[in-house]
Design a protein around this motif. Structure first.
Motif, PDB file in Angstrom:
ATOM      1  N   ASN A 181       0.817  -1.208   0.000  1.00 29.98           N
ATOM      2  CA  ASN A 181       0.000   0.000   0.000  1.00 29.98           C
ATOM      3  C   ASN A 181       0.852   1.260   0.000  1.00 29.98           C
ATOM      4  OD1 ASN A 181      -2.529   1.533   0.350  1.00 29.98           O
ATOM      5  ND2 ASN A 181      -1.771   1.923   2.419  1.00 29.98           N
ATOM      6  N   VAL A 182       2.021   1.194   0.637  1.00 34.09           N
ATOM      7  CA  VAL A 182       2.919   2.351   0.717  1.00 34.09           C
ATOM      8  C   VAL A 182       4.042   2.258  -0.305  1.00 34.09           C
ATOM      9  CG1 VAL A 182       4.413   3.707   2.236  1.00 34.09           C
ATOM     10  CG2 VAL A 182       2.410   2.545   3.186  1.00 34.09           C
ATOM     11  N   SER A 183       4.664   1.087  -0.390  1.00 28.74           N
ATOM     12  CA  SER A 183       5.856   0.949  -1.239  1.00 28.74           C
ATOM     13  C   SER A 183       5.570   1.226  -2.709  1.00 28.74           C
ATOM     14  CB  SER A 183       6.454  -0.456  -1.088  1.00 28.74           C
ATOM     15  OG  SER A 183       5.572  -1.440  -1.615  1.00 28.74           O
ATOM     16  N   ASN A 184       4.376   0.890  -3.177  1.00 33.51           N
ATOM     17  CA  ASN A 184       4.042   1.040  -4.595  1.00 33.51           C
ATOM     18  C   ASN A 184       3.005   2.126  -4.849  1.00 33.51           C
ATOM     19  OD1 ASN A 184       5.362  -1.584  -4.371  1.00 33.51           O
ATOM     20  ND2 ASN A 184       4.747  -1.892  -6.498  1.00 33.51           N
ATOM     21  N   SER A 185       2.809   2.997  -3.880  1.00 33.65           N
ATOM     22  CA  SER A 185       1.766   4.021  -4.027  1.00 33.65           C
ATOM     23  C   SER A 185       2.033   4.953  -5.205  1.00 33.65           C
ATOM     24  CB  SER A 185       1.630   4.828  -2.736  1.00 33.65           C
ATOM     25  OG  SER A 185       2.846   5.486  -2.418  1.00 33.65           O
ATOM     26  N   ALA A 186       3.295   5.334  -5.422  1.00 26.93           N
ATOM     27  CA  ALA A 186       3.604   6.275  -6.504  1.00 26.93           C
ATOM     28  C   ALA A 186       3.316   5.674  -7.874  1.00 26.93           C
ATOM     29  CB  ALA A 186       5.064   6.717  -6.405  1.00 26.93           C
ATOM     30  N   THR A 187       3.812   4.453  -8.101  1.00 30.90           N
ATOM     31  CA  THR A 187       3.619   3.831  -9.408  1.00 30.90           C
ATOM     32  C   THR A 187       2.168   3.397  -9.606  1.00 30.90           C
ATOM     33  OG1 THR A 187       4.387   1.730  -8.451  1.00 30.90           O
ATOM     34  CG2 THR A 187       5.994   3.068  -9.665  1.00 30.90           C
ATOM     35  N   PHE A 188       1.552   2.830  -8.568  1.00 25.96           N
ATOM     36  CA  PHE A 188       0.176   2.358  -8.689  1.00 25.96           C
ATOM     37  C   PHE A 188      -0.768   3.518  -9.004  1.00 25.96           C
ATOM     38  CE2 PHE A 188      -3.930   0.734  -7.497  1.00 25.96           C
ATOM     39  CZ  PHE A 188      -3.878  -0.623  -7.787  1.00 25.96           C
ATOM     40  N   SER A 189      -0.629   4.616  -8.260  1.00 24.77           N
ATOM     41  CA  SER A 189      -1.524   5.758  -8.477  1.00 24.77           C
ATOM     42  C   SER A 189      -1.236   6.445  -9.806  1.00 24.77           C
ATOM     43  CB  SER A 189      -1.400   6.757  -7.325  1.00 24.77           C
ATOM     44  OG  SER A 189      -0.074   7.244  -7.200  1.00 24.77           O
ATOM     45  N   ARG A 190       0.027   6.424 -10.238  1.00 24.49           N
ATOM     46  CA  ARG A 190       0.358   7.015 -11.538  1.00 24.49           C
ATOM     47  C   ARG A 190      -0.291   6.235 -12.672  1.00 24.49           C
ATOM     48  NH1 ARG A 190       2.336  11.881 -12.840  1.00 24.49           N
ATOM     49  NH2 ARG A 190       3.876  11.697 -11.155  1.00 24.49           N
ATOM     50  N   PHE A 192      -2.948   3.852 -12.335  1.00 26.77           N
ATOM     51  CA  PHE A 192      -4.374   3.570 -12.202  1.00 26.77           C
ATOM     52  C   PHE A 192      -5.181   4.710 -11.585  1.00 26.77           C
ATOM     53  CE2 PHE A 192      -2.178  -0.589 -11.856  1.00 26.77           C
ATOM     54  CZ  PHE A 192      -2.687  -1.179 -13.009  1.00 26.77           C
ATOM     55  N   GLY A 193      -4.542   5.817 -11.269  1.00 21.49           N
ATOM     56  CA  GLY A 193      -5.245   6.903 -10.608  1.00 21.49           C
ATOM     57  C   GLY A 193      -5.121   6.788  -9.094  1.00 21.49           C
ATOM     58  N   ASP A 194      -5.458   7.866  -8.391  1.00 19.94           N
ATOM     59  CA  ASP A 194      -5.197   7.914  -6.960  1.00 19.94           C
ATOM     60  C   ASP A 194      -6.436   7.696  -6.097  1.00 19.94           C
ATOM     61  OD1 ASP A 194      -6.523  10.256  -7.425  1.00 19.94           O
ATOM     62  OD2 ASP A 194      -4.921  11.586  -6.716  1.00 19.94           O
ATOM     63  N   HIS A 195      -7.477   7.097  -6.665  1.00 16.51           N
ATOM     64  CA  HIS A 195      -8.708   6.889  -5.894  1.00 16.51           C
ATOM     65  C   HIS A 195      -8.448   6.090  -4.615  1.00 16.51           C
ATOM     66  CE1 HIS A 195     -12.722   5.802  -4.660  1.00 16.51           C
ATOM     67  NE2 HIS A 195     -12.438   4.527  -4.810  1.00 16.51           N
ATOM     68  N   LEU A 196      -7.649   5.033  -4.723  1.00  9.27           N
ATOM     69  CA  LEU A 196      -7.401   4.184  -3.556  1.00  9.27           C
ATOM     70  C   LEU A 196      -6.559   4.888  -2.492  1.00  9.27           C
ATOM     71  CD1 LEU A 196      -6.770   0.660  -5.123  1.00  9.27           C
ATOM     72  CD2 LEU A 196      -8.830   1.517  -3.998  1.00  9.27           C
ATOM     73  N   TYR A 197      -5.966   6.017  -2.850  1.00 14.07           N
ATOM     74  CA  TYR A 197      -5.134   6.751  -1.895  1.00 14.07           C
ATOM     75  C   TYR A 197      -5.831   7.995  -1.353  1.00 14.07           C
ATOM     76  CZ  TYR A 197      -1.635   3.421  -3.153  1.00 14.07           C
ATOM     77  OH  TYR A 197      -0.972   2.231  -3.321  1.00 14.07           O
ATOM     78  N   SER A 198      -7.120   8.117  -1.656  1.00 12.89           N
ATOM     79  CA  SER A 198      -7.934   9.135  -0.994  1.00 12.89           C
ATOM     80  C   SER A 198      -8.268   8.624   0.403  1.00 12.89           C
ATOM     81  CB  SER A 198      -9.220   9.378  -1.783  1.00 12.89           C
ATOM     82  OG  SER A 198     -10.042   8.217  -1.758  1.00 12.89           O
ATOM     83  N   ALA A 199      -8.806   9.491   1.251  1.00 11.06           N
ATOM     84  CA  ALA A 199      -9.160   9.074   2.618  1.00 11.06           C
ATOM     85  C   ALA A 199     -10.161   7.924   2.596  1.00 11.06           C
ATOM     86  CB  ALA A 199      -9.721  10.264   3.390  1.00 11.06           C
ATOM     87  N   SER A 200     -11.169   8.033   1.740  1.00 10.24           N
ATOM     88  CA  SER A 200     -12.175   6.971   1.677  1.00 10.24           C
ATOM     89  C   SER A 200     -11.595   5.694   1.072  1.00 10.24           C
ATOM     90  CB  SER A 200     -13.379   7.430   0.852  1.00 10.24           C
ATOM     91  OG  SER A 200     -13.000   7.728  -0.485  1.00 10.24           O
TER      92      SER A 200
END
Length: 222
Positions: A181-190, A192-200
């Motif tokens: 969830n943390v280690s790949n946050s930059a590449t994953f959100s780049r 697929f978008g950052d929806h999963l990294y919003s508060a909800s």
């Protein structure tokens, strides 16, 4: 008197000699940021010293060299996460609740401590060489498995957990889900978008990670 001891005396006149723990804590906090941002090879003692409230010589006085400082940073990072687990007081909770609390804590800790994740990634680049040099880290992480062994034993005794659930594998699964969830946050959100990294999005992921771990550990309903 050696040059290092002279420097210690000088800094002591400024008040730091009476607070060696404070000096070391300040150095470790700055070093954690520098190592996690730049890696072991990229971090510079001069830069670390410039951002602390002490001197380069004091860093060498307390930690020996850059490798020694990096090793202490790793130890402190693992000590904090294991201390957080200890404070959960899981032995006094029913096994399902204890496992739930542990998964939630791990997800939350990793999410709020990206420096820890980066340090672990950096240490993997070094093939765990500095972890291998630390008896403290070994004992700290053995305690993490012992905690899961206790939870699993109680869960099996109460007929709630599958008999083939292994504490070490369970630890791997909890760590993997929370770490990615943390280690790949930059590449994953780049990608697929950052929806999963919003508060909800993070709250949903947290809840689903708990559900996945429990579904793995619990016996299937008849």
């Amino acid at each position: 008197m050696s040059a290092v001891n002279v420097d210690v005396e000088r800094e002591g006149r400024g008040g730091w000699k009476q607070d060696p723990a404070g000096v070391q804590s300040n150095i470790l906090a700055v070093a954690t940021s520098e190592f996690s941002a730049n890696g072991l090879s990229g971090a510079r003692i001069d830069e670390i010293a410039a951002k602390t409230r002490t001197s380069k010589r004091m860093i060498y006085y307390y930690f020996g060299d850059k490798d020694g400082l990096y090793r202490r940073v790793l130890e402190e990072a693992y000590r904090k996460v294991r201390e957080g687990e200890r404070q959960l007081d899981l032995d006094h909770l029913p096994p399902v609740e204890a496992l739930t609390r542990l998964v939630e804590f791990t997800f939350d800790h990793h999410s709020s401590h990206p420096d820890f994740i980066r340090l672990v990634m950096i240490e993997n680049i070094h093939h765990g060489a500095y972890l291998a040099q630390s008896d403290l880290i070994g004992s700290l992480n053995a305690g993490a498995i012992e905690k899961l062994e206790t939870i699993c034993r109680r869960g099996k005794e109460e007929g709630l957990f599958r008999e083939d659930v292994e504490p070490l594998e369970l630890h791997w699964q909890i760590s993997a889900l929370s770490f990615f969830n943390v280690s790949n946050s930059a590449t994953f959100s780049r990608i697929f978008g950052d929806h999963l990294y919003s508060a909800s999005g993070q709250e949903t992921l947290r809840r689903h990670v708990v559900e996945m771990v429990l579904r793995f550990a619990l016996k299937a309903s008849p």
